[in-house]
Structures are given as structure tokens and as C-alpha cells.
Design an enzyme around this catalytic site. Sequence first.
Site, PDB file in Angstrom:
ATOM      1  N   ASN A  67     -32.713  14.717 -42.590  1.00 50.98           N
ATOM      2  CA  ASN A  67     -31.415  15.404 -42.268  1.00 50.98           C
ATOM      3  C   ASN A  67     -31.150  15.265 -40.548  1.00 50.98           C
ATOM      4  O   ASN A  67     -32.301  14.665 -40.128  1.00 50.98           O
ATOM      5  CB  ASN A  67     -31.258  16.959 -42.558  1.00 50.98           C
ATOM      6  CG  ASN A  67     -32.262  17.725 -42.465  1.00 50.98           C
ATOM      7  OD1 ASN A  67     -32.651  17.930 -41.139  1.00 50.98           O
ATOM      8  ND2 ASN A  67     -33.099  18.033 -43.498  1.00 50.98           N
ATOM      9  N   ASP A 127     -38.602  26.479 -53.476  1.00 55.79           N
ATOM     10  CA  ASP A 127     -37.849  27.053 -52.304  1.00 55.79           C
ATOM     11  C   ASP A 127     -38.664  28.081 -51.798  1.00 55.79           C
ATOM     12  O   ASP A 127     -39.079  29.176 -51.989  1.00 55.79           O
ATOM     13  CB  ASP A 127     -36.739  28.010 -53.305  1.00 55.79           C
ATOM     14  CG  ASP A 127     -35.772  28.427 -52.311  1.00 55.79           C
ATOM     15  OD1 ASP A 127     -36.016  28.968 -51.149  1.00 55.79           O
ATOM     16  OD2 ASP A 127     -34.700  28.509 -52.748  1.00 55.79           O
ATOM     17  N   ILE A 128     -38.924  27.426 -50.397  1.00 54.93           N
ATOM     18  CA  ILE A 128     -39.996  28.265 -49.418  1.00 54.93           C
ATOM     19  C   ILE A 128     -39.375  29.486 -49.167  1.00 54.93           C
ATOM     20  O   ILE A 128     -40.054  30.717 -49.320  1.00 54.93           O
ATOM     21  CB  ILE A 128     -40.168  27.728 -48.073  1.00 54.93           C
ATOM     22  CG1 ILE A 128     -40.486  26.098 -48.547  1.00 54.93           C
ATOM     23  CG2 ILE A 128     -41.200  28.211 -47.238  1.00 54.93           C
ATOM     24  CD1 ILE A 128     -40.782  25.288 -47.225  1.00 54.93           C
ATOM     25  N   LYS A 185     -32.127  35.876 -51.855  1.00 58.43           N
ATOM     26  CA  LYS A 185     -33.688  35.684 -51.401  1.00 58.43           C
ATOM     27  C   LYS A 185     -34.337  36.624 -50.780  1.00 58.43           C
ATOM     28  O   LYS A 185     -35.409  36.501 -50.239  1.00 58.43           O
ATOM     29  CB  LYS A 185     -33.713  34.345 -50.551  1.00 58.43           C
ATOM     30  CG  LYS A 185     -33.085  33.194 -51.147  1.00 58.43           C
ATOM     31  CD  LYS A 185     -33.039  31.888 -50.446  1.00 58.43           C
ATOM     32  CE  LYS A 185     -32.445  30.523 -51.232  1.00 58.43           C
ATOM     33  NZ  LYS A 185     -32.789  29.410 -50.553  1.00 58.43           N
TER      34      LYS A 185
END
Length: 389
Positions: free
Chosen positions: A206, A303-304, A339
Site C-alpha cells: 500500500n 489480525d494483529i 477489537k
Amino acid sequence: MKGNILLGITGGIAAYKMVDVASRLVKKGFSVNTVMTKGGTKFVTPLTFQNITHNPVNVDLFTTAVNYDVKHISLAEKADLCLIGPVTANFIGKLANGIADDLLSTIIMATKAPVFLAPSMNVNMYTNPILQDNISYLKEKGYKIIEPDSGYLACGTTGKGRLPEPVELVENIISYFTKKDYQDKRILITAGPTREPLDPVRFLSNYSTGKMGYAIAKAVKYRGAEVTLVTGPSNLDIPAGIKVIQVERTEEMYRETISNSSFQDIIIMTAAVADYRPLCYYKEKIKKKLKDGLSLELVSNNDILAELGKNKKTGQIVVGFAVESQDLIINAKEKLNKKNLDMIIANDVSAFASDKNEVTFITKNTVENIAEMEKIELADLILDKVLRV
């Protein structure tokens, strides 16, 4: 940033670096008064520093004063901090033995301001036991020693004795003038993009540059924290005095972040990690086939941020970033709750690669939009907000 800096230049080849130091200090808002030894003027002219700092440069102890004052006393009293560099073995010896036989040494003898010394010389001179004894003695007396770097020296040898780069010297000064409200806190920051390799020459990534994360890492170091920076590929300079762990793939960032997370007081996740990676890695370059397309099958990465939120320690603060192209606040709030974050900082995709950013701070009970500002300024604002979470 305000403050009066007395910049001392002695007779070393690295005196040219101090021109950049003077320029950086002025740009930071400091008032810089330069004092040079006669040896220092052999390497860089006083006029250079005068034009950079917009202040007269002083060299001689016995000159007619423009105003009715004693030059070395007035300069000594005006200084909020003294930075001397490059510092020669001779000048260190004079300071350690109380010798004040020129303007710079008399100022240092008379000032009550903190004195930072940046030695620079041949490696054999630097390791000479007499010099090392003098340095140790000066440390005992409260002088701040900025250790020289190792590398290729002007004399043609290699070893310890290089004057640190200007950015590091200036960081020492900025750190001194910065409030230490993060003293004794341990903070982990992730920054930059991740890259998911497809073949030996291609990867998925990205537009993130790491600027926001690096700015936060520097700012919180100045404020006294012990900083660990886990960074993806970036062209930014590695911050001095910070533990840096360089990674490339999302799984590497996951592994390093999780393994370093348990003993952190604060975790700030600015990294733009890849949510997916190619299922297959091609060991040879994928060749272009005319009229044929290429289909990629992607699989999810760990997913950190979700893992950090799920295993958050008592008292630990976890802050995330949300980069969206639509429904920014709605998506950021959903991410915050899903999260288990303490705060999320939402910004538009246009922030990538920019030196500025416009963000919204979101907690479980508040939403606060912040006008666009430089990322280095935003970094301090983020740290202010984190302390109040």
C-alpha cells in the site's frame, strides 16, 4: 520551540556538520549564538554561522564590546544550554583541568547552563586512557557527553570517533527541552506498510510511508519513554536511541508485535498492514502471457490489532488507526468496539505519503475532529490524548 543555545565550535574536521546543526536549531525556533575557537575558524568561517543563525559569531576574548557588558559572562548567562562540537581532545583536557584561556572555555567555566559535549577525533586519540579519564571526570561533574559514532574517519582509519549526524545532535537538544511526562513508560509503535511477496520481483502493498509512526516514536522518546518501533519497509531515517525491529511481511510484524507486547504500557498501531496475502508464492518471475489474464487467490493474514485487544493486560492502553475511503467514523467506531481498543484515530486515505494529516479521535464515549496539521505536531497531540484515555 524556544530557548537560547550557545553553539561552540572547536578545531575539528567535523566542524562542517555543525553548520547543519545550527540550521536545524534555528528552524526549530531556537536562538543560536555561536562561539568558535581559532582552530574552529580554520575549518568553517564565522560568516557561515552568522548567516545561518542571524547572530554575530564570537571568536576573540579580548575585543571591544558593542554593549557595556563582559562578553563571556553575558553569553554564559544568556545560554539555556551549551552544545560544543566537534570537541577536540585538547578542549576536553582544558575543561577537565579548569583551564580557561580563550572565549569558549571561559564561557563554559562561567555558565550555569547544562553543557553537552560531542567529542570527535581519531580513534586512537579517543581511546587514549588520559582522554577517557578526562571524559569520566567531566561526566561526574555533570557534563553531558554525546558519544561519537564508529565508522570511517577523516584520517583514513576506521573506529569510534565520528561526530554523530546533525539530526542526532539536535535530537539531544530537543529531548532536553521536552517535558518528560512519559518517563519510565514503555511504548510499542508499529509503522509503515507491509509487503506480501508474489514472486521474486513483485509484491502486494500500500501507499503508507511510516511518517506518522516514526513521528510518534521520536516524540515519545523525547518525552522520556522507552520505545520499541516495529516497522515495515520505509525510506525514513531510523530514529536514534529507539529499539527498531524491521520487518517486511504482515506475519513478521504479527510475530514481533505480539512477542514484544506483554511488557508494554502503551501500544500504538499506525502500521498499514496487508489484510491478505497471496496463497501461492512463485519461485520464478511470473511471465507475461499475451491475451491471458492472471488470477490471484488470497488468504487472510492474522489480525494483529484484534489479537492485542483480546489479550490486553490490566492497565495497558491499545490505540489503533483506521484508514478509510468512505463512512470513516462509522467504520472506525465499529473497529474500536470489535477489537477492544481504548482509542482509535480515524483518517482518510489521502493522509498516505503526506506530511500533514487531519484526524478524528474516537473513544467509547467521545468523538473529536482535529484540523489538519503537520504529522510531527500531531504526534505530540496524540500522546497528550493517550495520557488522558
